[in-house]
Motif scaffolding. Structure first.
Motif, PDB file in Angstrom:
ATOM      1  N   TYR A  80       0.831  -1.200   0.000  1.00 44.74           N
ATOM      2  CA  TYR A  80       0.000   0.000   0.000  1.00 44.74           C
ATOM      3  C   TYR A  80       0.872   1.259   0.000  1.00 44.74           C
ATOM      4  O   TYR A  80       0.563   2.240  -0.692  1.00 44.74           O
ATOM      5  N   ILE A  81       1.976   1.255   0.739  1.00 40.13           N
ATOM      6  CA  ILE A  81       2.904   2.398   0.758  1.00 40.13           C
ATOM      7  C   ILE A  81       3.485   2.621  -0.636  1.00 40.13           C
ATOM      8  O   ILE A  81       3.597   3.768  -1.097  1.00 40.13           O
ATOM      9  N   ASP A  82       3.844   1.538  -1.312  1.00 37.03           N
ATOM     10  CA  ASP A  82       4.355   1.675  -2.686  1.00 37.03           C
ATOM     11  C   ASP A  82       3.299   2.318  -3.594  1.00 37.03           C
ATOM     12  O   ASP A  82       3.617   3.190  -4.406  1.00 37.03           O
ATOM     13  N   PRO A  96      -7.816   4.688  -2.572  1.00 36.04           N
ATOM     14  CA  PRO A  96      -8.576   4.323  -1.370  1.00 36.04           C
ATOM     15  C   PRO A  96      -7.953   3.100  -0.706  1.00 36.04           C
ATOM     16  O   PRO A  96      -7.332   2.273  -1.365  1.00 36.04           O
ATOM     17  N   PRO A  97      -8.094   3.026   0.606  1.00 36.11           N
ATOM     18  CA  PRO A  97      -7.543   1.832   1.280  1.00 36.11           C
ATOM     19  C   PRO A  97      -8.301   0.577   0.854  1.00 36.11           C
ATOM     20  O   PRO A  97      -9.477   0.635   0.504  1.00 36.11           O
TER      21      PRO A  97
END
Length: 100
Positions: A80-82, A96-97
């Motif tokens: 997710y950070i990437d 969005p998460p």
């Protein structure tokens, strides 16, 4: 009680002091004997290596499972950070998460 110690105390001239000393020594010996039995019981309990090894292996398996779960969470967070960094560099709004 150690009657030989009592007799020796009286014969050697210790009188009442000798008797009291021998009684005290006998009580101390009895206390050490009880502690010795407890030590022997602990030795016998720890001598059962098979159950000890099984408990250790079960604990290790449990810890390995927890580590694997944490590593999976870490991989998801890194992914997710990437994605966030990619969007930032492209000048886009953050994604969005992910739903779980």
């Amino acid at each position: 009680m150690d009657w030989i110690g009592t007799v020796v105390g009286i014969i050697t001239g210790g009188g009442v002091t000798g008797v009291v000393t021998s009684i005290y020594g006998a009580k101390k010996s009895a206390q050490v004997g009880m502690s010795g039995n407890e030590v022997e019981a602990a030795k016998a309990k720890s001598a059962d290596w098979a159950s000890y090894v099984e408990r250790i292996e079960a604990g290790m398996a449990k810890l390995e499972g927890r580590v694997s779960a944490l590593e999976a969470q870490n991989r998801e967070a890194e992914s997710y950070i990437d994605r966030l960094q990619t969007h930032i560099w492209m000048g886009l709004a953050p994604p969005p998460p992910e739903r779980k």
